[in-house]
Scaffold this active site. Structure first.
Site, PDB file in Angstrom:
ATOM      1  N   SER A 260      42.461  38.674  39.912  1.00  0.00           N
ATOM      2  CA  SER A 260      42.150  38.464  38.502  1.00  0.00           C
ATOM      3  C   SER A 260      43.344  38.894  37.644  1.00  0.00           C
ATOM      4  O   SER A 260      44.447  38.367  37.832  1.00  0.00           O
ATOM      5  CB  SER A 260      40.867  39.215  38.151  1.00  0.00           C
ATOM      6  N   MET A 261      43.177  39.814  36.714  1.00  0.00           N
ATOM      7  CA  MET A 261      44.324  40.283  35.936  1.00  0.00           C
ATOM      8  C   MET A 261      45.448  40.743  36.856  1.00  0.00           C
ATOM      9  O   MET A 261      46.632  40.533  36.577  1.00  0.00           O
ATOM     10  CB  MET A 261      43.908  41.435  35.010  1.00  0.00           C
TER      11      MET A 261
END
Length: 269
Positions: free
Chosen positions: A103-104
């Site tokens: 994700s991030m």
């Protein structure tokens, strides 16, 4: 072979080694998702084999770095991590390293990989998960909303136990950091800099609302190296369900890199 106990990290440093491997031939460096912590990957580190050490980045604003404000700017976060890695003199010859981010963390890993490449310390490979290609990053405004908006989005994505989300005192402590993480990734655009040359493997869940097939395939344009895609059953936090398979996949990248180094430097007769 039992792992050696981890040493207490110096204040302000990012890299954690939950289960050091004295005889490691390669390393994996893991970058957690927004709101994620190094501690969440301790089991991965313990389950890694003797010859591949699993390290994790601890972002500011959580666990043992709770007193440090979480960055809201990708250049600040990725730059600090890259500088620490480049200054690490633990090895006379750095071990082949695979960067893995979810994700991030996928975006942070990619930006760090580019900075390492520009400095002549190119990673052996990059594995990204649950994130559109940098050029296809989706803007967002959740970080501008109320605390209820943040919690609602965390529920949408899953991966956080309902009991934790209902713990008002705990959420009051962690929501400021989570908001700053959301701000960082919702305002992120690829930074200027050197192109990535390392091979990239892209992982995502077939029911992930945060990345679709087109956005996953966009990673082919994010490196001059090879790019492979793997789809798993599950939503945004499919990782734990497939932990063993994904761990083996990433470890395999590390071992291939170690084997390539051994072939390039044959032993003396």
């Amino acid at each position: 072979m039992f792992p050696e106990p981890p040493a207490r990290p110096p204040a302000g440093t990012a890299v954690r080694r939950p289960a050091p491997r004295r005889c490691a031939r390669a390393r994996v460096l893991c970058f957690p998702h927004a709101g994620g912590t190094a501690g969440a990957y301790r089991r991965w580190a313990v389950e890694a084999p003797w010859d591949v050490e699993w390290a994790v980045v601890q972002y500011p604003g959580r666990e043992d770095r709770y007193q440090e404000p979480a960055p809201t700017d990708m250049a600040e976060l990725s730059g600090a991590i890259a500088r620490e890695l480049l200054a690490d003199a633990r090895d006379a010859v750095p071990l082949p390293t695979v960067l893995f981010g979810h994700s991030m963390g996928a975006a942070v890993a990619w930006e760090v990989a580019r900075q390492l490449t520009a400095a002549g310390r190119e990673p052996a490979a990059v594995v990204v998960s649950g994130r559109p290609a940098p050029a296809l990053s989706r803007p967002g405004t959740v970080h501008l909303g109320s605390e209820d908006d943040l919690v609602s989005d965390m529920r949408r994505l899953g991966g956080t136990g309902g009991g934790i989300l209902e713990d008002e005192s705990l959420m009051a402590a962690v929501l400021p950091t989570i908001r700053r993480d959301y701000q960082l990734i919702e305002t992120y655009r690829p930074l200027p800099g050197a192109p990535l040359r390392a091979p990239v493997t892209v992982l995502y869940g077939d029911r992930d609302p945060e990345v679709d097939q087109r956005e996953a395939e966009g990673w082919r344009e994010a490196t001059r190296g090879a790019c492979a895609l793997r789809v798993f059953s599950g939503d945004h936090f499919y990782l734990e369900e497939h932990r063993r398979e994904i761990l083996d996949l990433i470890v395999g990248e590390g071992r291939r890199a170690a084997d390539a180094v051994s072939e390039a430097w044959p032993t003396m007769p």
